[in-house]
Design an enzyme around this catalytic site. Sequence first.
Site, mmCIF file in Angstrom:
data_model
loop_
_atom_site.group_PDB
_atom_site.id
_atom_site.type_symbol
_atom_site.label_atom_id
_atom_site.label_comp_id
_atom_site.label_asym_id
_atom_site.label_seq_id
_atom_site.Cartn_x
_atom_site.Cartn_y
_atom_site.Cartn_z
ATOM 1 N N TYR A 1 0.830 -1.199 0.000
ATOM 2 C CA TYR A 1 0.000 0.000 0.000
ATOM 3 C C TYR A 1 0.871 1.259 0.000
ATOM 4 O O TYR A 1 1.420 1.658 1.008
ATOM 5 C CB TYR A 1 -0.933 0.016 1.209
ATOM 6 C CG TYR A 1 -1.826 -1.194 1.339
ATOM 7 C CD1 TYR A 1 -2.191 -1.953 0.228
ATOM 8 C CD2 TYR A 1 -2.324 -1.581 2.580
ATOM 9 C CE1 TYR A 1 -3.012 -3.072 0.353
ATOM 10 C CE2 TYR A 1 -3.146 -2.680 2.719
ATOM 11 C CZ TYR A 1 -3.489 -3.423 1.595
ATOM 12 O OH TYR A 1 -4.306 -4.524 1.741
ATOM 13 N N HIS B 1 0.159 -12.338 1.506
ATOM 14 C CA HIS B 1 -0.618 -11.385 0.722
ATOM 15 C C HIS B 1 -0.698 -11.807 -0.745
ATOM 16 O O HIS B 1 0.304 -11.814 -1.455
ATOM 17 C CB HIS B 1 0.043 -10.010 0.834
ATOM 18 C CG HIS B 1 -0.841 -8.872 0.421
ATOM 19 N ND1 HIS B 1 -0.374 -7.565 0.315
ATOM 20 C CD2 HIS B 1 -2.158 -8.822 0.087
ATOM 21 C CE1 HIS B 1 -1.377 -6.785 -0.053
ATOM 22 N NE2 HIS B 1 -2.466 -7.518 -0.210
#
Length: 332
Positions: A58, A143
């Site tokens: 992010y 992830h």
Amino acid sequence: MSRRDNPLGRGTLRVSELAFGAAGIGNLFTPVSDAQAERAVLAAWESGVRYFDTAPHYGLGLSERRLGAALRGLPRDEYVLSTKVGRLLRPRTEAAGDDLAHGFAVPATHERVWDFSADGVRGSLEASLERLGLDRVDIVYLHDPDDHTEQALTQAYPALEALRAEGVVGAIGVGMNQAGLLARFVRETDVDAVLLAGRYSLLDQRGLDDLLPLAAGRGVGVVVGGVFNSGLLADPRPGATFDYVTAPDGVLARALALKTVCEDHGVPLRAAALRFPFGHRAVTSVLVGARSAAEAQDAAAMLRTHVPAALWGELKERGLLPADVPTPEGTD
């Protein structure tokens, strides 16, 4: 304000019903200032949120840095923090414009390198702790291992299991936007939790086919993200996004029909979308992204909104929800 805390899987960790997703403060799609990011996190805290989720992906680490800075003055034992592994950030030798190709309005100072090796997991976590300014995280997720399944199962997962045994992390899991591979991890490993994005919402219940019953049976906690399906269920209108692309006409029509039924019962669609996942007993928390204090406050207010059982019944009668889908009857 009062809040609800739920156990995350079989361990002792408990998380707030509402979780703060920190992709937005990593400049997802549009820039956010440091001050705006801090206000968003603190507004979530003041609204009762005690679970915060981030990732190196992010904003090329910006989300972790901002989240760590905002949480720094808060009591560490009173919140749960999760980050993720699988993408290492490596500095670029030359300037390369921005990172909008990956969805983040930040300078492309680093490149993402997929790495689900044991060394990659430890190196990623070490770098995350440095960016966060913390000495531990509570949950670490693998992830998006979609295209790296075998390495994630045979190398990354055992590395996380060892870190959990060492007490370096409290819980481990996998985060993805598909249910099928998450179900495989639940079957073949001893994960504490899964983070399922976009696949258990008012518009998409694929998580119910296999993953959610399996998780419930094995005592694995489920954190549900993407309950607005990237925006459509927050504000259904022509041009709204569904799974990060413009919503097809048929999906938009269904979202508008959901909105009409909700309004007939005096309930905002956002409130129903946030409450819906808790109809399944495996669901522990709902993760909502916020880039401003107003968005964080709105999510908390929506989750507090009473959703009558009659609303769920009408959605089923009209075929907008499957007749056998579990709903949080009469909860508020």
